[in-house]
Write an enzyme that holds these catalytic residues in place. Structure first.
Site, PDB file in Angstrom:
ATOM      1  N   SER A  55       0.802  -1.223   0.000  1.00 22.64           N
ATOM      2  CA  SER A  55       0.000   0.000   0.000  1.00 22.64           C
ATOM      3  C   SER A  55       0.833   1.270   0.000  1.00 22.64           C
ATOM      4  CB  SER A  55      -0.943   0.010   1.217  1.00 22.64           C
ATOM      5  OG  SER A  55      -0.208  -0.116   2.423  1.00 22.64           O
TER       6      SER A  55
ATOM      7  N   ASN B 212       3.568  -5.561   5.906  1.00 19.47           N
ATOM      8  CA  ASN B 212       2.406  -6.364   6.286  1.00 19.47           C
ATOM      9  C   ASN B 212       2.823  -7.689   6.933  1.00 19.47           C
ATOM     10  OD1 ASN B 212       0.097  -4.739   5.456  1.00 19.47           O
ATOM     11  ND2 ASN B 212       0.867  -5.005   3.388  1.00 19.47           N
TER      12      ASN B 212
ATOM     13  N   ASP C   9      -4.766   7.039   9.988  1.00 19.83           N
ATOM     14  CA  ASP C   9      -4.421   5.705  10.484  1.00 19.83           C
ATOM     15  C   ASP C   9      -3.008   5.642  11.052  1.00 19.83           C
ATOM     16  OD1 ASP C   9      -2.741   5.620   8.253  1.00 19.83           O
ATOM     17  OD2 ASP C   9      -3.878   4.066   7.219  1.00 19.83           O
TER      18      ASP C   9
ATOM     19  N   GLY D 191      -2.110  -4.315   1.199  1.00 17.39           N
ATOM     20  CA  GLY D 191      -2.267  -5.533   1.968  1.00 17.39           C
ATOM     21  C   GLY D 191      -1.328  -6.649   1.581  1.00 17.39           C
TER      22      GLY D 191
ATOM     23  N   HIS E 146      -0.034   5.155   6.945  1.00 18.42           N
ATOM     24  CA  HIS E 146       0.190   5.545   5.549  1.00 18.42           C
ATOM     25  C   HIS E 146       0.416   7.045   5.428  1.00 18.42           C
ATOM     26  CE1 HIS E 146      -2.157   1.764   5.322  1.00 18.42           C
ATOM     27  NE2 HIS E 146      -1.333   1.503   4.313  1.00 18.42           N
TER      28      HIS E 146
END
Length: 235
Positions: free
Chosen positions: A57, A125, A206, A94, A209
């Site tokens: 991502s 991840n 979040d 992801g 990111h």
């Protein structure tokens, strides 16, 4: 370094159970909805360089517009330096290193020609899911080995384990990128989010990111390394 990463550890604690982007979150990035990258636009690569941003991502552009993503901003930054390059976005939100390994050949075979450089950013991840660093290392090694087999120069943008993962995990995880860079003679930008993840003004809510300003800050740091790599690998 641990003090600088304290906010990163906090963000990781919030996302520890997510194992990457949730299905709802992944829908915000159209390249991630099917677990494979969307076909790249049919842009001919003739005289310019071809760079592939192969990752998760952080490359895909989670939570931002396509033109604000890392590959799009990097392409403009290279143009500002007088380097004609197409930077293909091969990021999938992801993605683990295992998923990236699985789709690498598909991604490369779908390009108009052999890339002049493939940038690799995977592993975040894996860490979020607590995957054994030995598995992460094996997958990233396989990715680099395949790129080397095809004669494609590599540039690694690494990740580092958050302090709350523990010293044993961090030591094993953090060494992966440095070791791969040495083994494959690849330039390394050690931590993709360096100087950005600790600044809330540069991050999405979040706290994992980067927002467009954060991406711009990352691009400013990474572009010189990309430019040097393209000049070094010019055929």
């Amino acid at each position: 370094m641990s003090n600088r990463l304290a906010p990163y550890a906090g963000a990781l604690l919030l996302l520890q159970g997510l194992g990457g982007c949730s299905p709802d979150a992944a829908q915000q990035n159209t390249a991630a909805t099917q677990g494979t990258p969307s076909p790249a636009p049919a842009i001919p690569v003739v005289d310019g360089r071809l760079v592939v941003a192969f990752g998760d991502s952080l490359y895909a552009g989670y939570g931002v517009l396509p033109q604000q993503s890392f590959p799009a901003q990097l392409e403009r930054a290279l143009a500002d330096r007088g380097i004609a390059a197409t930077v293909r976005n091969a990021g999938v939100s992801g993605d683990t290193t295992a998923a990236g390994r699985h789709r690498l050949a598909f991604t490369l075979d779908g390009l108009p020609r052999t890339p002049d450089l493939v940038m690799v950013n995977l592993g975040g991840n894996d860490m979020l899911r607590g995957i054994d660093p030995a598995e992460t290392r094996a997958n990233l090694t396989a990715i680099c080995a395949e790129l080397q087999r095809r004669g494609i120069p590599i540039l690694l943008t690494g990740m580092i384990a958050a302090p709350n993962m523990g010293r044993t995990y961090a030591d094993a995880f953090n060494a992966i990128y440095r070791d791969l860079a040495k083994t494959y003679g690849a330039p390394l930008y050690p931590f993709f989010l360096d100087g950005v993840v600790t600044d809330p003004a540069l991050m999405l809510p979040d706290r994992i990111h980067p927002n467009p300003r954060g991406i711009d800050a990352i691009v400013a740091k990474v572009t010189p390394l990309v430019a040097t790599s393209l000049k070094r690998g010019r055929r």
